[in-house]
Write an enzyme that holds these catalytic residues in place. Structure first.
Site, PDB file in Angstrom:
ATOM      1  N   THR A   5      -1.529  13.891 -19.813  1.00  0.00           N
ATOM      2  CA  THR A   5      -1.499  15.067 -20.682  1.00  0.00           C
ATOM      3  C   THR A   5      -1.271  16.348 -19.881  1.00  0.00           C
ATOM      4  O   THR A   5      -0.496  17.224 -20.285  1.00  0.00           O
ATOM      5  CB  THR A   5      -2.815  15.168 -21.485  1.00  0.00           C
ATOM      6  OG1 THR A   5      -2.913  14.055 -22.365  1.00  0.00           O
ATOM      7  CG2 THR A   5      -2.857  16.452 -22.301  1.00  0.00           C
ATOM      8  N   SER A  25       4.384  13.829 -28.219  1.00  0.00           N
ATOM      9  CA  SER A  25       3.033  13.640 -27.722  1.00  0.00           C
ATOM     10  C   SER A  25       3.146  13.278 -26.243  1.00  0.00           C
ATOM     11  O   SER A  25       4.176  12.744 -25.813  1.00  0.00           O
ATOM     12  CB  SER A  25       2.332  12.508 -28.485  1.00  0.00           C
ATOM     13  OG  SER A  25       1.196  12.040 -27.788  1.00  0.00           O
ATOM     14  N   THR A  26       2.107  13.570 -25.496  1.00  0.00           N
ATOM     15  CA  THR A  26       2.103  13.102 -24.103  1.00  0.00           C
ATOM     16  C   THR A  26       2.359  11.606 -24.039  1.00  0.00           C
ATOM     17  O   THR A  26       3.027  11.115 -23.125  1.00  0.00           O
ATOM     18  CB  THR A  26       0.741  13.420 -23.451  1.00  0.00           C
ATOM     19  OG1 THR A  26       0.608  14.828 -23.306  1.00  0.00           O
ATOM     20  CG2 THR A  26       0.623  12.754 -22.083  1.00  0.00           C
ATOM     21  N   ASN A  27       1.859  10.885 -25.042  1.00  0.00           N
ATOM     22  CA  ASN A  27       1.902   9.431 -24.999  1.00  0.00           C
ATOM     23  C   ASN A  27       3.291   8.845 -25.193  1.00  0.00           C
ATOM     24  O   ASN A  27       3.494   7.650 -24.940  1.00  0.00           O
ATOM     25  CB  ASN A  27       0.944   8.852 -26.039  1.00  0.00           C
ATOM     26  CG  ASN A  27      -0.472   9.349 -25.838  1.00  0.00           C
ATOM     27  OD1 ASN A  27      -0.795   9.901 -24.791  1.00  0.00           O
ATOM     28  ND2 ASN A  27      -1.307   9.173 -26.844  1.00  0.00           N
ATOM     29  N   THR A  48      11.987 -22.709  14.384  1.00  0.00           N
ATOM     30  CA  THR A  48      11.096 -22.890  13.239  1.00  0.00           C
ATOM     31  C   THR A  48       9.679 -22.992  13.781  1.00  0.00           C
ATOM     32  O   THR A  48       9.440 -23.671  14.784  1.00  0.00           O
ATOM     33  CB  THR A  48      11.436 -24.159  12.444  1.00  0.00           C
ATOM     34  OG1 THR A  48      11.389 -25.298  13.305  1.00  0.00           O
ATOM     35  CG2 THR A  48      12.840 -24.054  11.830  1.00  0.00           C
ATOM     36  N   SER A  83       4.784   4.883  25.978  1.00  0.00           N
ATOM     37  CA  SER A  83       3.412   4.872  26.470  1.00  0.00           C
ATOM     38  C   SER A  83       3.113   6.124  27.268  1.00  0.00           C
ATOM     39  O   SER A  83       3.976   6.661  27.965  1.00  0.00           O
ATOM     40  CB  SER A  83       3.175   3.639  27.354  1.00  0.00           C
ATOM     41  OG  SER A  83       1.884   3.666  27.941  1.00  0.00           O
ATOM     42  N   SER A  84       1.859   6.558  27.172  1.00  0.00           N
ATOM     43  CA  SER A  84       1.401   7.696  27.965  1.00  0.00           C
ATOM     44  C   SER A  84       0.874   7.256  29.324  1.00  0.00           C
ATOM     45  O   SER A  84       0.579   8.097  30.178  1.00  0.00           O
ATOM     46  CB  SER A  84       0.296   8.447  27.210  1.00  0.00           C
ATOM     47  OG  SER A  84      -0.827   7.595  27.025  1.00  0.00           O
ATOM     48  N   LYS A 131       8.022   2.114  29.579  1.00  0.00           N
ATOM     49  CA  LYS A 131       7.801   1.247  28.419  1.00  0.00           C
ATOM     50  C   LYS A 131       8.444   1.870  27.167  1.00  0.00           C
ATOM     51  O   LYS A 131       8.278   3.047  26.896  1.00  0.00           O
ATOM     52  CB  LYS A 131       6.316   1.039  28.181  1.00  0.00           C
ATOM     53  CG  LYS A 131       5.987  -0.048  27.156  1.00  0.00           C
ATOM     54  CD  LYS A 131       4.483  -0.322  27.147  1.00  0.00           C
ATOM     55  CE  LYS A 131       4.151  -1.536  26.303  1.00  0.00           C
ATOM     56  NZ  LYS A 131       4.343  -1.283  24.871  1.00  0.00           N
TER      57      LYS A 131
END
Length: 472
Positions: A104, A143-145, A190, A321-322, A327
């Protein structure tokens, strides 16, 4: 009462101050105060805002056709809606995406923005609803509906179209790689164990098919959200909508949106049933799951680069990476994986909201709409990102893949019809224990002649592709 900063509006609860510059009104302002939930306004879903404008525009034209709205009011509403469709005034759609009231507040927000912009176009002040009223004129016969679910379905069709375009481009990217990698022999697997040879092109070709299939399934799901209940008003009985309104507004809406919309045959059912949203969510979940599976494969196939599978190289897009110099991580597949997890979670929320509906209306359509629009937007971005930042730049480690095939015991499967299952089993065990390659053992034991072995192990025999063994 009006000040430089606010204007005073009135509703059934009494007077309420609204920001003077706001195009929304009292109903929206109360909803903003009531639903401080996510901090995300409905304007974050532009397809929904545009769809709401389409509905209001079509309703005005239908009401004009039926003699319920004069030309001046109709023209003002249409002009305001056209501006919204063009992307203007979206920042005034401020109600939180998660809200009580079955949507609504969203409908009220749309009514008020259209009315106040229409008032300006007519030469009046915002809030001077004597000349153009949000409910009496903009919301006439609605209507909102019936407005809200109709707008959601229209907005979702716009969003699905964008996702399908992104998926089609991703399909093309995978298909191009399938051609590029068509002659690169590798081992298929697989359960993460060596199986039989294939080409890298076949692997990437399968990804193209997987994504393409789901683009088709999304097209089918759109058919279900083409049925609207506009004209059903509160519960589907059509109370306060004049005879012929449902047909007229549907015709106008089709013309405005260029979509093939149809009025539901049973408006009572259509007003309470959100099964079409559940169906669409299920297809989005299927799409997400398959995209995630593909990204799992890309991460695995590129793992290493030296201590993993190392069959393909993903484009390096940032340091990984830090603490570990050099990497590089598969961050693009990883972000797509996370989008997929989110879509699966959204599907659960949608399922619970759909089940929680009661009697003639589902009060939880706002969370359904928000979750669907979020899933669509994020999947669209994920497909674009995966294509442009990853797939188009993938390269193959041809020699490494070829060596793995030549050394794999999986080749015995191709020999099985020629030397028998028992002999092939012994050959596989011996090759594994001695770390020997299958071809050498076959020739050493005189199980096949060199020409017979060469014929059996031709790539076109192994994979169904016509490339000579060892071609790059």
């Amino acid at each position: 009462m009006t000040t430089a900063l606010t204007r005073l509006e009135h509703d059934l609860l009494g007077d309420y101050e609204v920001a003077h510059e706001a195009y929304y009104g009292v109903h929206t302002a109360r909803a903003v105060a009531n639903f401080a939930i996510t901090g995300t306004p409905i304007s974050s879903h532009p397809e929904l805002v545009v769809a709401l404008a389409c509905v209001k525009l079509a309703a005005a034209r239908a009401n004009r056709r039926l003699g319920l709205l004069n030309a001046e009011h109709c023209d003002a509403i249409v002009a305001a809606c056209e501006e919204i469709r063009a992307g203007e005034l979206h920042d005034h759609f401020v109600v939180d995406v998660i809200q009580g009231g079955a949507g609504t507040s969203t409908n009220m927000n749309a009514n008020e923005v259209v009315a106040n912009r229409g008032l300006e176009l007519l030469g009046h002040q915002r809030g001077d609803y004597r000349h153009l009223h949000p409910l009496e004129h903009v919301n006439l016969g609605q209507s909102t509906n019936d407005v809200y679910p109709t707008a959601v379905k229209i907005g979702l069709q716009f969003a699905v179209h964008r996702l399908r375009v992104a998926m089609a481009a991703l399909v093309t990217a995978f298909a191009d790689k399938a051609v590029e990698f068509g002659g690169h022999l590798k081992m298929g697997r697989t359960q993460l164990q060596d199986a039989v040879p294939m080409t890298l092109g076949q692997e990437f070709g399968s990804y193209a098919v997987m994504v393409g299939e789901d683009a088709d399934r999304l097209g089918e799901a759109v058919t279900l959200i083409s049925e609207i209940n506009l004209g059903g008003t509160a519960i589907g009985t059509g109370l306060n909508a004049p005879r012929g309104y449902a047909e007229a507004v549907c015709e106008e809406l089709c013309a405005v949106t260029d979509l093939s919309l149809v009025t539901a045959s049973n408006l009572v059912e259509a007003t309470q049933d959100v099964g079409a949203f559940v169906q669409l969510s299920g297809v989005l979940k299927r799409t997400a799951v398959k995209l995630s599976k593909i990204c799992n494969d890309l991460r695995l196939l590129s793992s290493g680069p030296r201590a993993g599978f190392g069959e393909i190289n993903l484009p390096a897009v940032q340091a990984g990476s830090s603490i570990m110099p050099g990497k590089v991580n598969p961050v693009i597949p990883e972000v797509v994986n996370q989008v997929a997890f989110e879509v699966v979670g959204n599907d659960i929320a949608i399922s619970m909201a759909a089940e929680g509906g009661q009697l003639q209306l589902n009060a939880f359509e706002p969370i359904i709409a928000h979750s669907l629009f979020e899933s669509l937007a994020h999947l669209t971005a994920a497909c674009d990102t995966l294509r442009t930042r990853c797939v188009v730049g993938i390269t193959a480690n041809v020699a490494h893949m070829r060596a793995a095939v030549e050394h794999s015991i999986g080749l015995v499967t191709a020999l099985n019809p020629h030397i028998g299952y028992e002999a092939a089993t012994r050959l596989a065990a011996d090759a594994l224990n001695s770390n020997s390659d299958i071809a050498s053992l076959v020739l050493d034991r005189g199980l096949l002649t060199p020409s017979e072995l060469e014929s059996i192990l031709r790539p076109d025999n192994l994979t169904g592709c016509v490339h000579a063994f060892g071609d790059s």
